[in-house]
Design a protein around this motif. Structure first.
Motif, PDB file in Angstrom:
ATOM      1  N   ASN A  39       0.893  -1.255  -0.112  1.00 52.61           N
ATOM      2  CA  ASN A  39       0.251  -0.021  -0.050  1.00 52.61           C
ATOM      3  C   ASN A  39       0.870   1.166  -0.040  1.00 52.61           C
ATOM      4  O   ASN A  39       1.668   1.342   0.786  1.00 52.61           O
ATOM      5  CB  ASN A  39      -0.999   0.059   1.194  1.00 52.61           C
ATOM      6  CG  ASN A  39      -1.695   1.447   1.549  1.00 52.61           C
ATOM      7  OD1 ASN A  39      -2.937   1.386   0.737  1.00 52.61           O
ATOM      8  ND2 ASN A  39      -1.217   2.244   2.041  1.00 52.61           N
ATOM      9  N   SER A  41       0.692   5.207   0.180  1.00 53.41           N
ATOM     10  CA  SER A  41      -0.276   6.414   0.291  1.00 53.41           C
ATOM     11  C   SER A  41       0.804   7.575   0.077  1.00 53.41           C
ATOM     12  O   SER A  41       1.074   8.153   1.058  1.00 53.41           O
ATOM     13  CB  SER A  41      -0.867   6.240   1.701  1.00 53.41           C
ATOM     14  OG  SER A  41      -1.860   5.214   1.787  1.00 53.41           O
ATOM     15  N   PHE A  42       1.159   7.794  -1.182  1.00 55.33           N
ATOM     16  CA  PHE A  42       2.152   8.872  -1.418  1.00 55.33           C
ATOM     17  C   PHE A  42       1.849   9.325  -2.900  1.00 55.33           C
ATOM     18  O   PHE A  42       1.557   8.484  -3.866  1.00 55.33           O
ATOM     19  CB  PHE A  42       3.567   8.273  -1.372  1.00 55.33           C
ATOM     20  CG  PHE A  42       4.578   8.925  -2.080  1.00 55.33           C
ATOM     21  CD1 PHE A  42       5.310  10.161  -1.392  1.00 55.33           C
ATOM     22  CD2 PHE A  42       4.948   8.800  -3.378  1.00 55.33           C
ATOM     23  CE1 PHE A  42       6.213  10.802  -1.878  1.00 55.33           C
ATOM     24  CE2 PHE A  42       6.060   9.819  -3.870  1.00 55.33           C
ATOM     25  CZ  PHE A  42       6.568  10.527  -3.220  1.00 55.33           C
ATOM     26  N   SER A  43       1.945  10.606  -3.284  1.00 59.61           N
ATOM     27  CA  SER A  43       1.733  11.123  -4.468  1.00 59.61           C
ATOM     28  C   SER A  43       2.706  12.205  -4.670  1.00 59.61           C
ATOM     29  O   SER A  43       2.863  13.220  -3.825  1.00 59.61           O
ATOM     30  CB  SER A  43       0.509  11.571  -4.521  1.00 59.61           C
ATOM     31  OG  SER A  43      -0.202  12.081  -5.658  1.00 59.61           O
ATOM     32  N   ALA A  73      -2.616   5.507  -3.503  1.00 59.67           N
ATOM     33  CA  ALA A  73      -3.585   6.479  -3.413  1.00 59.67           C
ATOM     34  C   ALA A  73      -3.565   7.180  -4.717  1.00 59.67           C
ATOM     35  O   ALA A  73      -2.381   7.656  -5.165  1.00 59.67           O
ATOM     36  CB  ALA A  73      -3.203   7.062  -2.209  1.00 59.67           C
ATOM     37  N   ASN A  76      -4.391  13.886  -3.625  1.00 60.62           N
ATOM     38  CA  ASN A  76      -5.351  14.927  -3.209  1.00 60.62           C
ATOM     39  C   ASN A  76      -5.347  16.221  -4.010  1.00 60.62           C
ATOM     40  O   ASN A  76      -5.637  17.372  -3.318  1.00 60.62           O
ATOM     41  CB  ASN A  76      -5.306  15.218  -1.695  1.00 60.62           C
ATOM     42  CG  ASN A  76      -5.579  14.041  -0.930  1.00 60.62           C
ATOM     43  OD1 ASN A  76      -5.933  12.894  -1.241  1.00 60.62           O
ATOM     44  ND2 ASN A  76      -4.361  13.829   0.175  1.00 60.62           N
ATOM     45  N   THR A 279      -6.966  10.644   0.149  1.00 58.30           N
ATOM     46  CA  THR A 279      -7.142   9.114  -0.562  1.00 58.30           C
ATOM     47  C   THR A 279      -6.094   8.324   0.238  1.00 58.30           C
ATOM     48  O   THR A 279      -5.968   7.009  -0.092  1.00 58.30           O
ATOM     49  CB  THR A 279      -6.538   9.124  -2.108  1.00 58.30           C
ATOM     50  OG1 THR A 279      -5.128  10.078  -2.156  1.00 58.30           O
ATOM     51  CG2 THR A 279      -7.663  10.200  -2.766  1.00 58.30           C
ATOM     52  N   SER A 280      -5.154   8.734   0.913  1.00 57.18           N
ATOM     53  CA  SER A 280      -4.254   8.063   1.814  1.00 57.18           C
ATOM     54  C   SER A 280      -5.122   7.271   2.729  1.00 57.18           C
ATOM     55  O   SER A 280      -4.460   6.072   3.271  1.00 57.18           O
ATOM     56  CB  SER A 280      -3.214   8.810   2.534  1.00 57.18           C
ATOM     57  OG  SER A 280      -2.343   9.444   1.674  1.00 57.18           O
TER      58      SER A 280
END
Length: 401
Positions: A39, A41-43, A73, A76, A279-280
């Motif tokens: 998973n 959770s980084f963008s 994710a 955002n 989204t994370s």
């Protein structure tokens, strides 16, 4: 959990750190001989959002080669006004509001290599540059009290189109605040497309943004990788898409799926819990669903190939698609809302890859299913009116045939 960055620098994680973290997880999964769900959770907006960056290529490669499922994710940036793009016309004006107290603002422009461009930059005080012809190389200059730097990479070994980076840097303490303008002149004879991104919201004042943004193609990297599962966010109380959820390209199908991402109760640093959004928070729902499918398939022996695109198929096919005003798949809701029950039911109906079964292609005449009445150790997969694949417990194969 793998931590990528030093404390206090979480907004500036490097692609190499991320790749090292992924490599560690792959090696750990092999060491303990267990299937792996990652998973992420980084963008980031650092790239063309089309799979051409080294980070995207690395993740795509390991997803193709390893027994993993990779959940990312979508970011955002959906309502942050940090993206503008469209058809590259002979001339267009890009207006940017730079809020007070910004020291540096960096823009990244991507276009096709056939399309040549020139720039003219104007600051809020009305001072402007001459028209700057852009070729591969480095440019710098002064506009009013501030400086600008332009770098055009030209084509790269792994990216034929390259990138153009435009940086506004304060000569004093902060940049002149107000509306900056970039006039883009297209010197090509083709009508191509262009995209410009600012850094993600964590790096900027909330009011530093494009004044005429394009909310699509705001899916963050590496959710843009084709063979990961990209996860957007929706409000599970209002049953509406989250305004911040990163959108894909118009006409595309990313993000792949959406999951609850607003008001999610989760643990926080230093202990305790809090209500968090982003989204994370949505992506871990899908990672958990993927882990349950892999456990059912691989660990419990129901489907030895329950990972990668096969697992993705069951999650996307089993997603909930009950909105009459949405065309699926699409750039906002993807293939629908996460529904593990739907994916699990589909997987149970397709249990043809069990490790404890032997497979035989048989030719039959008549009603094949009658032969399996009261038989709990074998089942058929009918191919057509003459042929089928029969799966039989390994220790019962001789007895059955």
């Amino acid at each position: 959990m793998v931590k990528m960055t030093e404390e206090g620098r979480i907004n500036y994680a490097k692609s190499t750190q991320l790749m090292r973290g992924i490599k560690f997880l792959l090696e750990k999964g092999k060491e303990v001989k267990m299937p792996l769900v990652i998973n992420l959770s980084f963008s980031t907006n650092d790239g063309a959002h089309n799979g051409s960056s080294l980070l995207e290529k690395y993740i795509s490669t390991i997803c193709s080669l390893e027994r993993i499922s990779f959940i990312v994710a979508s970011g955002n940036e959906g309502d942050r006004a940090h993206h503008v793009g469209g058809v590259l016309k002979d001339k267009q004006n890009i207006s940017i509001n730079i809020e007070k107290y910004e020291k540096t603002v960096v823009l990244q422009l991507y276009k096709r290599f056939l399309d040549d461009v020139n720039f003219k930059i104007k600051n809020p005080q009305g001072k402007s540059t001459d028209i700057i012809s852009i070729y591969p190389g480095y440019y710098e200059g002064v506009i009013g009290a501030d400086k600008y730097y332009i770098y055009s990479s030209g084509s790269k070994p792994f990216d034929i189109n390259g990138e153009i980076i435009i940086s506004f840097v304060a000569s004093g303490e902060f940049l002149v605040s107000g509306v900056w303008e970039i006039e883009i002149y297209s010197g090509g004879k083709t009508e191509g497309l262009y995209d410009i991104w600012m850094p993600t919201a964590e790096s900027l004042n909330p009011n530093t943004k494009f004044l005429k943004p394009n909310p699509f193609n705001t899916l963050g990297i590496p959710a843009t990788v084709e063979n990961v599962i990209s996860v957007g966010s929706y409000n599970y109380i209002l049953n509406s898409i989250s305004s911040f959820s990163g959108r894909g390209r118009l006409g595309g199908s990313k993000p792949d799926i959406v999951a609850p991402g607003e008001g999610i109760i989760s643990s926080i640093p230093m202990g305790g819990v809090d209500s968090l959004s982003g989204t994370s928070m949505a992506a871990p729902h899908v990672a958990g669903a993927a882990a349950l499918l892999m456990e059912w398939g691989i660990v419990k022996g129901n489907d030895a190939y329950m990972y990668g695109d096969r697992l993705k198929y069951f999650l996307l096919k089993g997603a909930r698609r009950d909105r009459t005003d949405v065309l699926y798949p699409g750039p906002i809701f993807g293939y629908g809302e996460l529904c593990l029950r739907g994916g699990m039911d589909l997987a149970a109906q397709n249990r043809y890859l069990r490790q404890d079964k032997k497979a035989y292609i048989v030719e039959y005449d008549g009603v094949l299913l009658d032969a399996f009445d009261n038989v709990n150790y074998a089942y058929p997969l009918i191919l057509d009116e003459r042929y089928a694949v029969v799966y039989v417990d390994r220790d019962k194969a001789d007895e059955f045939f």
